[in-house]
Design a protein around this motif. Structure first.
Motif, PDB file in Angstrom:
ATOM      1  N   PHE A 197       0.851  -1.188   0.000  1.00  0.00           N
ATOM      2  CA  PHE A 197       0.000   0.000   0.000  1.00  0.00           C
ATOM      3  C   PHE A 197       0.891   1.244   0.000  1.00  0.00           C
ATOM      4  CE2 PHE A 197      -2.553  -3.301   2.082  1.00  0.00           C
ATOM      5  CZ  PHE A 197      -3.708  -3.257   1.308  1.00  0.00           C
ATOM      6  N   GLY A 198       0.681   2.107  -0.996  1.00  0.00           N
ATOM      7  CA  GLY A 198       1.521   3.282  -1.151  1.00  0.00           C
ATOM      8  C   GLY A 198       0.800   4.590  -0.883  1.00  0.00           C
ATOM      9  N   GLY A 199       1.498   5.670  -1.169  1.00  0.00           N
ATOM     10  CA  GLY A 199       0.947   7.000  -0.918  1.00  0.00           C
ATOM     11  C   GLY A 199      -0.257   7.322  -1.762  1.00  0.00           C
ATOM     12  N   GLY A 200      -0.477   6.577  -2.854  1.00  0.00           N
ATOM     13  CA  GLY A 200      -1.670   6.791  -3.662  1.00  0.00           C
ATOM     14  C   GLY A 200      -2.948   6.408  -2.955  1.00  0.00           C
ATOM     15  N   CYS A 201      -2.823   5.749  -1.808  1.00  0.00           N
ATOM     16  CA  CYS A 201      -4.005   5.400  -1.005  1.00  0.00           C
ATOM     17  C   CYS A 201      -4.376   6.509  -0.026  1.00  0.00           C
ATOM     18  CB  CYS A 201      -3.749   4.111  -0.231  1.00  0.00           C
ATOM     19  SG  CYS A 201      -3.422   2.669  -1.266  1.00  0.00           S
ATOM     20  N   ILE A 202      -3.514   7.517   0.123  1.00  0.00           N
ATOM     21  CA  ILE A 202      -3.761   8.603   1.059  1.00  0.00           C
ATOM     22  C   ILE A 202      -3.175   9.893   0.512  1.00  0.00           C
ATOM     23  CG2 ILE A 202      -3.920   7.327   3.235  1.00  0.00           C
ATOM     24  CD1 ILE A 202      -0.954   7.683   3.582  1.00  0.00           C
ATOM     25  N   PRO A 203      -3.787  11.066   0.867  1.00  0.00           N
ATOM     26  CA  PRO A 203      -5.057  11.148   1.583  1.00  0.00           C
ATOM     27  C   PRO A 203      -6.215  10.861   0.637  1.00  0.00           C
ATOM     28  CG  PRO A 203      -4.303  13.341   1.058  1.00  0.00           C
ATOM     29  CD  PRO A 203      -3.226  12.389   0.571  1.00  0.00           C
ATOM     30  N   ALA A 204      -7.163  10.086   1.089  1.00  0.00           N
ATOM     31  CA  ALA A 204      -8.318   9.797   0.257  1.00  0.00           C
ATOM     32  C   ALA A 204      -9.182  11.045   0.105  1.00  0.00           C
ATOM     33  CB  ALA A 204      -9.140   8.666   0.881  1.00  0.00           C
ATOM     34  N   LYS A 205      -9.730  11.224  -1.077  1.00  0.00           N
ATOM     35  CA  LYS A 205     -10.585  12.374  -1.321  1.00  0.00           C
ATOM     36  C   LYS A 205     -12.022  12.045  -0.937  1.00  0.00           C
ATOM     37  CE  LYS A 205      -7.638  14.099  -5.002  1.00  0.00           C
ATOM     38  NZ  LYS A 205      -7.520  14.489  -6.417  1.00  0.00           N
ATOM     39  N   ASN A 206     -12.875  13.055  -1.028  1.00  0.00           N
ATOM     40  CA  ASN A 206     -14.295  12.915  -0.701  1.00  0.00           C
ATOM     41  C   ASN A 206     -14.507  12.429   0.732  1.00  0.00           C
ATOM     42  OD1 ASN A 206     -14.897  13.610  -3.377  1.00  0.00           O
ATOM     43  ND2 ASN A 206     -14.723  11.486  -4.035  1.00  0.00           N
ATOM     44  N   ALA A 224      -0.553 -10.907   3.688  1.00  0.00           N
ATOM     45  CA  ALA A 224       0.352 -10.059   4.458  1.00  0.00           C
ATOM     46  C   ALA A 224       0.583  -8.795   3.649  1.00  0.00           C
ATOM     47  CB  ALA A 224       1.670 -10.781   4.724  1.00  0.00           C
ATOM     48  N   ALA A 225       1.187  -7.764   4.276  1.00  0.00           N
ATOM     49  CA  ALA A 225       1.307  -6.500   3.563  1.00  0.00           C
ATOM     50  C   ALA A 225       2.484  -5.675   4.041  1.00  0.00           C
ATOM     51  CB  ALA A 225       0.020  -5.686   3.712  1.00  0.00           C
ATOM     52  N   PHE A 226       3.005  -4.887   3.115  1.00  0.00           N
ATOM     53  CA  PHE A 226       3.950  -3.807   3.385  1.00  0.00           C
ATOM     54  C   PHE A 226       3.254  -2.482   3.110  1.00  0.00           C
ATOM     55  CE2 PHE A 226       6.894  -7.244   2.465  1.00  0.00           C
ATOM     56  CZ  PHE A 226       8.048  -6.963   3.192  1.00  0.00           C
ATOM     57  N   THR A 227       3.783  -1.410   3.677  1.00  0.00           N
ATOM     58  CA  THR A 227       3.460  -0.080   3.183  1.00  0.00           C
ATOM     59  C   THR A 227       4.752   0.586   2.717  1.00  0.00           C
ATOM     60  OG1 THR A 227       3.806   1.160   5.253  1.00  0.00           O
ATOM     61  CG2 THR A 227       1.622   0.170   4.901  1.00  0.00           C
ATOM     62  N   THR A 228       4.621   1.527   1.802  1.00  0.00           N
ATOM     63  CA  THR A 228       5.739   2.408   1.516  1.00  0.00           C
ATOM     64  C   THR A 228       5.841   3.400   2.677  1.00  0.00           C
ATOM     65  OG1 THR A 228       4.393   4.049   0.354  1.00  0.00           O
ATOM     66  CG2 THR A 228       5.282   2.212  -0.948  1.00  0.00           C
ATOM     67  N   TYR A 229       6.867   4.244   2.654  1.00  0.00           N
ATOM     68  CA  TYR A 229       6.982   5.268   3.694  1.00  0.00           C
ATOM     69  C   TYR A 229       5.739   6.157   3.699  1.00  0.00           C
ATOM     70  CZ  TYR A 229      11.967   4.007   3.632  1.00  0.00           C
ATOM     71  OH  TYR A 229      13.158   3.330   3.694  1.00  0.00           O
ATOM     72  N   ALA A 230       5.266   6.515   2.507  1.00  0.00           N
ATOM     73  CA  ALA A 230       4.105   7.409   2.412  1.00  0.00           C
ATOM     74  C   ALA A 230       2.818   6.715   2.830  1.00  0.00           C
ATOM     75  CB  ALA A 230       3.972   7.945   0.987  1.00  0.00           C
ATOM     76  N   GLY A 231       2.796   5.390   2.807  1.00  0.00           N
ATOM     77  CA  GLY A 231       1.583   4.661   3.157  1.00  0.00           C
ATOM     78  C   GLY A 231       1.473   4.278   4.619  1.00  0.00           C
ATOM     79  N   PHE A 265      -0.983  -1.308  -4.504  1.00  0.00           N
ATOM     80  CA  PHE A 265      -2.013  -0.270  -4.551  1.00  0.00           C
ATOM     81  C   PHE A 265      -1.377   1.109  -4.418  1.00  0.00           C
ATOM     82  CE2 PHE A 265      -3.936  -4.056  -2.663  1.00  0.00           C
ATOM     83  CZ  PHE A 265      -5.132  -4.178  -3.357  1.00  0.00           C
ATOM     84  N   GLY A 266      -1.399   1.904  -5.473  1.00  0.00           N
ATOM     85  CA  GLY A 266      -1.029   3.312  -5.386  1.00  0.00           C
ATOM     86  C   GLY A 266       0.409   3.575  -5.004  1.00  0.00           C
TER      87      GLY A 266
END
Length: 524
Positions: A197-206, A224-231, A265-266
């Motif tokens: 999960f990356g920064g494209g998941c945040i900040p969510a709009k609407n 299982a999952a990782f995030t990027t730094y932005a996520g 994702f993102g």
């Protein structure tokens, strides 16, 4: 026109060429924040945008004013930040030479660091371009835009601006139900699905936040999952299926080699996300991203979905309604995370305990702005976030001096909610003058200044490259006295307990507080 489109704050510096842009600001109910340098104004607009998800607006003058804000524009482009820069420009530069603030191609220069840079040669063009910028911020990948207006146009009478357009749907890219169904079946069939999960998941709009949908998707998929730094913050800190933000650890490639399905994702999966050429997987890879340019960078991609990651995560959650037992061994994940944490501590010794002390001390809704400094490099990996979109770093473009003015913009946007700065001794001096703005605004902003008395990261890099360290030592001022000269508070704690106390006291102050921290703090 800007006020009617939700702009309540503009960051900038007035000058003789752009003073007409200031006519009517008070009547429109817009607050103007006076920066000390156009670079500071740009970072403030960036920090404001990241804190709110709304457009950060900056006003600058012709020529040097625009050049000064180009570094923040480049950073905003790298990090997908919705920033609108409006500048003045000379009416004519080809036949006339020697004019104040003249440059050869102002529009072209700015275009190198933003999505587009155009000149509005009459009022209606300016209005149309502003609406174009806001529509694109809403419907696509957010990146900075630049509108420049000739001085004679700014000084002329103008018709009233048009009313705001009807609401634009967040994304024109939707995924068919059949595609979601097929992806859900792939996930169900996988023995070891792995998500990023990356920064494209945040900040969510609407107004949509993805923490709960992301965490629910993990439980329903068994992945299982990782995030990027932005996520960071999308995954629960105590989720046994979370590998955390250790994506850039070299041995994370061994984890991806065990997966039989990877879904990203993102995230660009850029150099600054991985620090290696590929993930290390040998299985199908599905990439979900709103930007076709990202999808074109095939890092072993099997399937490309051009769509908003927010929509796909929520649709997958609906398509996977049942809880699925974890498909990865929780104990193995915990051991791996502990090994990576130990690696981080060994690489930049002494910073991890300070991160732990600070994380325990700050309020859970603290928003943090960090700079290019070793302290932040450690913290981005080991400091688990409770919620997403609360740690902002100049990733990609990687400019020094970002954190202090960006945190000022964030603090203005957040209206007193806890906001924290982490910056190094060298980077702090790039934008130290913005302390004056923070004092002027009465912001209760703790500024943690990590002072190892040198460009330590560069010295370490030179040493690894077998280059005799050169030009890495600089004479520093007395930072506490410097802060006090600006009217800020200052503290130099000598223990972790004193550091915690200084930060908590700073959150209660009526002005910013510089907290000078050196590696010697661990000696007590």
């Amino acid at each position: 026109m800007l006020a009617a489109r939700g702009v309540d704050t503009i960051f900038g510096i007035p000058g003789v060429h752009n003073q007409e842009m200031y006519r009517g600001i008070n009547e429109a109910g817009i607050t103007h924040v006076l920066a000390r340098h156009e670079q500071g104004a740009g970072f403030m607009a960036d920090g404001y945008a990241r804190a709110t998800g709304r457009v950060g607006v900056a006003y600058v003058i012709t020529g040097p004013g625009l050049c000064n804000i180009m570094t923040p524009m480049g950073q905003a482009y790298s990090d997908s930040v919705p920033m609108l820069v409006i500048s003045s420009c000379l009416d004519e530069t080809a036949a006339t030479k020697g004019q104040l603030h003249q440059m050869k191609d102002q529009e072209g220069a700015a275009s190198t660091v933003c999505d587009w840079s155009v000149t509005a040669r009459h009022a209606d063009a300016a209005y149309a371009l502003i609406d174009r910028a806001f529509a694109e911020f809403e419907a696509g990948r957010a990146r900075p835009k630049h509108i420049t207006v000739p001085i004679s146009v700014l000084q002329a009478d103008a018709p009233s601006p048009p009313a705001p357009n009807a609401h634009v749907a967040h994304s024109v890219h939707t995924v068919r139900d059949s595609v979601i169904h097929d992806l859900a079946n792939q996930i169900k069939a996988a023995a070891k699905p792995l998500f990023v999960f990356g920064g494209g998941c945040i900040p969510a709009k609407n107004g949509i936040r993805l923490e709960d949908p992301v965490r629910a998707l993990l439980r329903r998929s068994g992945a299982a999952a990782f995030t990027t730094y932005a996520g960071r913050g999308l995954l629960a800190c105590d989720d046994p299926m979370a590998f955390g933000a250790y994506l850039a650890r070299p041995s994370s490639a061994e984890v991806f080699a065990k997966a039989d399905l990877v879904v990203v994702f993102g995230s660009e999966l850029s150099e600054c996300d991985l620090w290696r050429p590929d993930l290390g997987h040998d299985c199908p890879l599905v990439r979900v991203d709103i930007d076709p340019g990202v999808l074109a960078q095939k890092i072993g991609t099997t399937t490309q979905l051009q769509a908003d990651a927010t929509q796909v995560v929520m649709a997958l959650g609906a398509a996977l309604p049942q809880i699925t037992p974890p498909k990865w061994a929780a104990g193995e994940i915990a051991q791996t995370r502990q090994r990576w944490r130990s690696e981080v501590d060994a690489e930049r010794s002494g910073i991890v305990p300070i991160c732990d002390a600070l994380r325990a001390a700050v309020p859970k809704d603290t928003m943090i702005y960090s700079d290019m400094t070793q302290f932040a490099y450690v913290a981005k990996e080991v400091w688990d976030m409770e919620q997403s979109g609360h740690w902002h770093h100049p990733t990609g473009f990687g400019t020094l001096g970002y954190a202090t003015p960006a945190a000022i913009g964030g603090s203005v946007a957040r209206g007193g909610k806890p906001t924290l700065t982490i910056i190094g001794d060298y980077g702090f001096q790039y934008t130290v003058q913005e302390l004056g703005t923070a004092v002027e605004l009465g912001l209760n902003l703790p500024i943690i200044l990590w002072d190892n008395d040198k460009l330590q990261e560069i010295e370490d890099s030179m040493t690894r490259a077998q280059i005799a360290p050169h030009a890495v030592q600089a004479h520093n001022p007395d930072f506490c006295k410097l802060a006090q000269a600006y009217g800020a508070n200052a503290a130099k704690p000598t223990s972790l307990l004193a550091l915690v106390d200084a930060v908590q006291t700073a959150f209660e102050a009526d002005k910013p507080t510089l907290i000078h921290v050196t590696p010697a703090i661990l000696d007590d």
